[in-house]
Design a protein around this motif. Structure first.
Motif, PDB file in Angstrom:
ATOM      1  N   ASN A   6       0.823  -1.195   0.000  1.00  0.00           N
ATOM      2  CA  ASN A   6       0.000   0.000   0.000  1.00  0.00           C
ATOM      3  C   ASN A   6       0.868   1.261   0.000  1.00  0.00           C
ATOM      4  OD1 ASN A   6      -2.325   1.505   0.026  1.00  0.00           O
ATOM      5  ND2 ASN A   6      -2.558   1.417   2.237  1.00  0.00           N
ATOM      6  N   LYS A   7       1.955   1.223   0.759  1.00  0.00           N
ATOM      7  CA  LYS A   7       2.868   2.371   0.824  1.00  0.00           C
ATOM      8  C   LYS A   7       3.457   2.663  -0.558  1.00  0.00           C
ATOM      9  CE  LYS A   7       5.256   5.365   3.222  1.00  0.00           C
ATOM     10  NZ  LYS A   7       4.662   6.545   3.796  1.00  0.00           N
ATOM     11  N   PHE A   8       3.759   1.614  -1.309  1.00  0.00           N
ATOM     12  CA  PHE A   8       4.282   1.775  -2.657  1.00  0.00           C
ATOM     13  C   PHE A   8       3.308   2.551  -3.535  1.00  0.00           C
ATOM     14  CE2 PHE A   8       4.262   0.190  -7.036  1.00  0.00           C
ATOM     15  CZ  PHE A   8       5.512   0.639  -7.452  1.00  0.00           C
ATOM     16  N   PHE A   9       2.036   2.176  -3.475  1.00  0.00           N
ATOM     17  CA  PHE A   9       1.029   2.852  -4.292  1.00  0.00           C
ATOM     18  C   PHE A   9       0.827   4.304  -3.852  1.00  0.00           C
ATOM     19  CE2 PHE A   9      -0.300  -1.592  -5.153  1.00  0.00           C
ATOM     20  CZ  PHE A   9      -0.088  -1.558  -6.527  1.00  0.00           C
ATOM     21  N   GLU A  10       0.935   4.563  -2.569  1.00  0.00           N
ATOM     22  CA  GLU A  10       0.840   5.941  -2.082  1.00  0.00           C
ATOM     23  C   GLU A  10       1.984   6.789  -2.623  1.00  0.00           C
ATOM     24  OE1 GLU A  10       0.562   6.046   2.169  1.00  0.00           O
ATOM     25  OE2 GLU A  10      -1.165   4.695   2.196  1.00  0.00           O
ATOM     26  N   MET A  11       3.190   6.237  -2.609  1.00  0.00           N
ATOM     27  CA  MET A  11       4.353   6.960  -3.124  1.00  0.00           C
ATOM     28  C   MET A  11       4.229   7.165  -4.634  1.00  0.00           C
ATOM     29  SD  MET A  11       7.366   5.179  -0.860  1.00  0.00           S
ATOM     30  CE  MET A  11       8.623   5.751  -1.953  1.00  0.00           C
ATOM     31  N   LEU A  22       3.117  10.802  -9.357  1.00  0.00           N
ATOM     32  CA  LEU A  22       2.407  10.988 -10.615  1.00  0.00           C
ATOM     33  C   LEU A  22       1.310  12.047 -10.563  1.00  0.00           C
ATOM     34  CD1 LEU A  22       2.122   7.278 -11.774  1.00  0.00           C
ATOM     35  CD2 LEU A  22       3.824   8.987 -12.430  1.00  0.00           C
ATOM     36  N   SER A  23       0.916  12.448  -9.374  1.00  0.00           N
ATOM     37  CA  SER A  23      -0.148  13.446  -9.230  1.00  0.00           C
ATOM     38  C   SER A  23       0.458  14.840  -9.218  1.00  0.00           C
ATOM     39  CB  SER A  23      -0.922  13.225  -7.928  1.00  0.00           C
ATOM     40  OG  SER A  23      -1.559  11.988  -7.954  1.00  0.00           O
ATOM     41  N   PRO A  24       0.081  15.663 -10.172  1.00  0.00           N
ATOM     42  CA  PRO A  24       0.628  17.024 -10.190  1.00  0.00           C
ATOM     43  C   PRO A  24       0.077  17.847  -9.028  1.00  0.00           C
ATOM     44  CG  PRO A  24      -1.060  16.798 -11.861  1.00  0.00           C
ATOM     45  CD  PRO A  24      -0.857  15.433 -11.250  1.00  0.00           C
ATOM     46  N   GLU A  25       0.886  18.750  -8.548  1.00  0.00           N
ATOM     47  CA  GLU A  25       0.454  19.671  -7.504  1.00  0.00           C
ATOM     48  C   GLU A  25      -0.566  20.632  -8.095  1.00  0.00           C
ATOM     49  OE1 GLU A  25       1.355  19.788  -4.227  1.00  0.00           O
ATOM     50  OE2 GLU A  25       2.391  17.908  -4.596  1.00  0.00           O
TER      51      GLU A  25
END
Length: 58
Positions: free
Chosen positions: A2-7, A12-15
């Motif tokens: 789960n931590k991997f997916f959070e990172m 990948l999510s732009p600010e």
């Protein structure tokens, strides 16, 4: 795992600020820039309008 997916999501999510800056950078002239700036201001004041650039902060 789960931590991997959070990172991965963070990478990948732009600010929101970067998205707004890119949106403003696409302006074709000063009038378009001003219109885009007003649109962003209105979306910040009225987050229920939603949209791609709205992140619900005032």
């Amino acid at each position: 795992m789960n931590k991997f997916f959070e990172m991965l999501h963070e990478l990948l999510s732009p600010e929101p600020q970067a998205v707004e800056e890119a949106y403003l950078a696409e302006s074709v002239d000063i009038y378009d820039l001003e219109r885009r700036m007003r649109t962003l201001d209105e979306r910040r004041l009225n987050p229920q309008w939603g949209g791609l650039l709205s992140h619900g902060t005032a």
